[in-house]
Design a protein around this motif. Structure first.
Motif, PDB file in Angstrom:
ATOM      1  N   HIS A 264      62.185  23.085  58.995  1.00  0.00           N
ATOM      2  CA  HIS A 264      62.832  22.010  59.743  1.00  0.00           C
ATOM      3  C   HIS A 264      64.317  22.281  59.842  1.00  0.00           C
ATOM      4  O   HIS A 264      64.851  23.071  59.065  1.00  0.00           O
ATOM      5  CB  HIS A 264      62.639  20.681  59.024  1.00  0.00           C
TER       6      HIS A 264
ATOM      7  N   PRO B 264      57.519  25.534  53.805  1.00  0.00           N
ATOM      8  CA  PRO B 264      56.495  25.374  54.843  1.00  0.00           C
ATOM      9  C   PRO B 264      57.096  24.722  56.085  1.00  0.00           C
ATOM     10  O   PRO B 264      57.970  23.877  55.968  1.00  0.00           O
ATOM     11  CB  PRO B 264      55.453  24.478  54.184  1.00  0.00           C
ATOM     12  N   SER B 265      56.645  25.136  57.217  1.00  0.00           N
ATOM     13  CA  SER B 265      57.104  24.694  58.541  1.00  0.00           C
ATOM     14  C   SER B 265      58.571  24.238  58.545  1.00  0.00           C
ATOM     15  O   SER B 265      58.895  23.075  58.342  1.00  0.00           O
ATOM     16  CB  SER B 265      56.190  23.619  59.118  1.00  0.00           C
TER      17      SER B 265
ATOM     18  N   GLY C 295      59.684  25.497  62.582  1.00  0.00           N
ATOM     19  CA  GLY C 295      58.260  25.335  62.334  1.00  0.00           C
ATOM     20  C   GLY C 295      57.604  26.514  61.653  1.00  0.00           C
ATOM     21  O   GLY C 295      56.457  26.424  61.220  1.00  0.00           O
ATOM     22  N   ALA C 296      58.331  27.631  61.552  1.00  0.00           N
ATOM     23  CA  ALA C 296      57.748  28.802  60.894  1.00  0.00           C
ATOM     24  C   ALA C 296      57.694  28.571  59.392  1.00  0.00           C
ATOM     25  O   ALA C 296      58.427  27.741  58.852  1.00  0.00           O
ATOM     26  CB  ALA C 296      58.588  30.040  61.198  1.00  0.00           C
ATOM     27  N   ASN C 297      56.800  29.289  58.750  1.00  0.00           N
ATOM     28  CA  ASN C 297      56.774  29.236  57.292  1.00  0.00           C
ATOM     29  C   ASN C 297      57.751  30.289  56.788  1.00  0.00           C
ATOM     30  O   ASN C 297      57.616  31.455  57.118  1.00  0.00           O
ATOM     31  CB  ASN C 297      55.372  29.585  56.777  1.00  0.00           C
TER      32      ASN C 297
ATOM     33  N   GLU D 299      54.151  15.260  60.472  1.00  0.00           N
ATOM     34  CA  GLU D 299      54.895  16.029  61.458  1.00  0.00           C
ATOM     35  C   GLU D 299      56.172  15.313  61.912  1.00  0.00           C
ATOM     36  O   GLU D 299      56.921  15.848  62.717  1.00  0.00           O
ATOM     37  CB  GLU D 299      53.998  16.287  62.690  1.00  0.00           C
TER      38      GLU D 299
ATOM     39  N   GLY E 295      63.383  16.250  57.063  1.00  0.00           N
ATOM     40  CA  GLY E 295      62.022  16.732  57.305  1.00  0.00           C
ATOM     41  C   GLY E 295      60.954  15.688  57.032  1.00  0.00           C
ATOM     42  O   GLY E 295      61.218  14.670  56.396  1.00  0.00           O
TER      43      GLY E 295
ATOM     44  N   TRP F 287      59.744  14.033  61.809  1.00  0.00           N
ATOM     45  CA  TRP F 287      61.027  14.179  61.121  1.00  0.00           C
ATOM     46  C   TRP F 287      61.995  13.139  61.650  1.00  0.00           C
ATOM     47  O   TRP F 287      61.741  12.505  62.673  1.00  0.00           O
ATOM     48  CB  TRP F 287      61.568  15.599  61.255  1.00  0.00           C
TER      49      TRP F 287
END
Ligand SMILES: *[C@@H]1O[C@H](CO)[C@@H](O)[C@H](O)[C@H]1NC(C)=O
Ligand SMILES: *[C@@H]1O[C@H](CO)[C@@H](O)[C@H](O)[C@H]1NC(C)=O
Ligand SMILES: *[C@@H]1O[C@H](CO)[C@@H](O)[C@H](O)[C@H]1NC(C)=O
Ligand SMILES: *[C@@H]1O[C@H](CO)[C@@H](O)[C@H](O)[C@H]1NC(C)=O
Ligand SMILES: *[C@@H]1O[C@H](CO)[C@@H](O)[C@H](O)[C@H]1NC(C)=O
Length: 559
Positions: free
Chosen positions: A318, A315-316, A267-269, A393, A414, A395
């Motif tokens: 997965h 981004p975010s 979930g981190a960028n 959100e 994702g 996946w």
């Protein structure tokens, strides 16, 4: 009646004019002087070079007359021609043989036309050419041997064009330059040569190094009309004069990365950075496994004149984003790449890594519609549509494997992606592929079973063996989920029945050979329990047939 006499009158007047001045052109003026006869056509609307130009001119000047082209042998009937001025027309095209038979031509002026290139070999026909004026055109390239056939030139004007990069060889290869260099020792042996090169959008990178050095070293008898040549790019050099800059030689790119092994939580960028050194500026590309279905944005910044940084933003993060990212930089000298590995931090070290995302009960019953969108020679492309509350959100997991193998490969996909390609399928194999929400186990209606076929008659062509027959149990495509149960048993019977049908179809098909092939399968698919097995298979058309012949048969037609 009137019209007839008017026409007659005009004809007579016209004949009178062309008779009375049998050696001049209508709308132009002709003069004689010591040098010879001249033709002057100014602001006429002739549009093209007249074919009936009298043969005895020494000088021809056709200006502002909307000429668009210099065709082959334009003035070949005027062999004494020495001065040809065609300024301020709209000439965009010059034939390679447009100067044919103009052996005495000494001056060619084409100022203010629309030439983007000049066929330089055309000057083979004009060895005495002294003045060549091409200013205010759109020339953007000067090939290395451009001046090869212009040994007598004393004036060459290329100013106000679109030249950005030229090699110094253009001038080094110029016979006149070689003579001039030798003759310079014996002063006064050659006349001066004036070169107009200013007001071009010179791109002052390493490719211009030789040319910049040439212009600095130019000395009589070669003279620059305006020696203040200015760069228009790259940004750091724009508006600088040639004498203010130092250019380095070109260099293959070298890539590096501050971090080549990145571990981040789910979930981190993530930002991947690639540093590139190279001259001229390389193009930088990122490659990664899911690029086709999921493209990330890369941004590029200049650190200095020859160092560039490219940042890929994921981004975010997965699970599907794990893996190898390759940054490749390329310029005309070569390329270089660096690998960056992205891992996802996990407290749970068990494999396969499952994301610690709670299963939302509201989504547990979410409906996923899945179908095969495309069949390739080696595989299939799967597509699905899911009605979920939060598509951004959500996946998915793809479970893929041989039908009878309990262990399936799991692929995490994702959010925002709804297709996946499977390749390298084996022939005559039954596969199952399921798409599930997040990490849910597969449920009925979320799977497709298909069989890859084998075309026995064309066995030699092993790599083209695959026919895919799709069996969709319980018609998941057509009716809401849960309406039909699709048990393991039912599936088997579906598949078996289908394989039988398929065989029958093939026999039937072969019997039909050149006959009507449309709907052969539809006519077989009639009995009641087959309604549970919606199958899709080749519906032969002439186009597919011909493809099959050339490719050796990849036959299944999929919806
Ligand atoms: C070209 O010029 C030469 C020398 O001035 C002359 O003798 C010759 O006749 C000219 N050629 C033509 C075709 O007029
Ligand atoms: C990358 O980092 C991970 C976790 O820090 C480590 O397990 C792995 O061995 C590293 N890989 C390389 C190639 O250094
Ligand atoms: C990731 O970036 C987006 C948009 O830039 C931002 O809204 C979000 O808060 C960031 N997430 C994290 C975990 O930093
Ligand atoms: C990189 O350079 C090598 C030769 O040095 C070449 O074979 C390869 O195709 C190049 N790759 C790209 C992406 O240009
Ligand atoms: C990057 O990884 C690929 C695949 O493992 C490998 O073929 C390639 O040589 C690597 N490139 C570099 C620059 O390490």
């Amino acid at each position: 009646m009137d019209a007839f006499y008017v026409t007659l009158h005009i004809t007579l007047v016209f004949q009178f004019i062309s008779f009375g001045s049998s050696t001049c052109l209508f709308g132009c003026s002709c003069t004689d002087d010591i040098l010879g006869r001249s033709l002057l056509c100014m602001e006429t609307s002739m549009g093209e070079i007249p074919v009936d130009i009298p043969h005895d001119f020494i000088k021809i000047r056709i200006e502002k007359s909307h000429l668009t082209e210099l065709p082959r042998g334009s003035f070949s009937k005027v062999p004494a021609l020495e001065f040809l001025w065609l300024n301020f027309n709209e000439i965009a095209l010059m034939n390679m043989k447009s100067l044919e038979r103009l052996a005495n031509l000494t001056e060619l002026r084409l100022q203010g036309n629309k030439l983007t290139s000049v066929p330089w070999t055309a000057f083979q026909d004009t060895p005495k050419l002294k003045i060549l004026d091409l200013k205010h055109n759109h020339l953007d390239v000067l090939p290395e041997h451009a001046l090869r056939y212009l040994p007598a030139l004393t004036y060459l004007d290329l100013s106000f064009n679109q030249l950005s990069v030229i090699a110094k060889e253009v001038f080094i290869n110029w016979p006149l330059f070689q003579i001039a260099e030798k003759a310079w020792a014996k002063e006064g042996m050659v006349s001066n040569v004036v070169l107009g090169l200013h007001d071009n959008p010179w791109l002052c990178d390493c490719r211009l190094k030789g040319f910049v050095e040439f212009t600095r070293s130019v000395s009589p008898p070669i003279i620059l009309m305006n020696s203040y040549l200015m760069c228009s790019g790259p940004a750091l050099k724009a508006h600088k004069f040639f004498h203010e800059i130092q250019l380095k030689s070109c260099m293959r790119p070298v890539t590096s990365a501050p971090e080549t092994n990145i571990t981040l939580p789910l979930g981190a960028n993530a930002t991947l950075t690639c540093l590139v050194k190279g001259r001229p500026e390389p193009t930088i590309q990122w490659m990664y496994s899911l690029k086709i279905i999921r493209g990330f944005v890369a941004s590029q910044t200049n650190i200095d004149e020859e160092t560039f940084s490219s940042q890929l933003l994921i981004p975010s993060l997965h699970l599907a984003d794990r893996g190898l990212y390759t940054c490749t930089a390329n310029n005309f000298i070569g390329n270089s790449s660096v690998n960056i590995t992205v891992n996802i931090a996990s407290s749970d070290s068990s494999l396969p890594l499952l994301p610690p995302v709670p299963m939302l009960s509201s989504e547990e019953n979410a409906y996923i519609e899945i179908h095969i969108a495309k069949q390739t020679v080696y595989g299939i492309t799967l597509e699905w549509h899911a009605a979920t509350e939060n598509p951004a959100e959500t996946w998915f997991t793809i479970h893929f494997g041989k039908y009878d193998s309990p262990k399936k490969e799991m692929i995490y996909i994702g959010p925002g992606i709804n297709s996946y390609s499977v390749s390298n399928l084996l022939p005559v194999t039954k596969y199952e592929v399921c798409v599930t929400l997040k990490n849910h186990p597969p449920r009925e209606g979320q799977c497709i079973v298909f069989v890859t076929g084998s075309d026995i008659s064309e066995m030699e062509q092993k790599e083209r063996l695959i026919h895919i027959i799709v069996i969709v149990c319980a018609m998941v495509l057509a009716v809401p989920v849960g309406m039909y149960a699709c048990t393991t048993e039912a599936r088997f019977s579906c598949v078996d029945r289908f394989v039988d049908l398929w065989r029958m179809h093939r026999m039937h098909d072969e019997n039909l050979q050149e006959g009507a092939r449309q709907g052969t399968f539809d006519s077989l698919q009639a009995t009641s329990d087959e309604a549970l097995c919606k199958s899709s298979m080749e519906k032969p058309t002439k186009r597919r047939r011909s493809e099959d012949k050339s490719k050796g048969g990849s036959a299944a037609y999929l919806y």
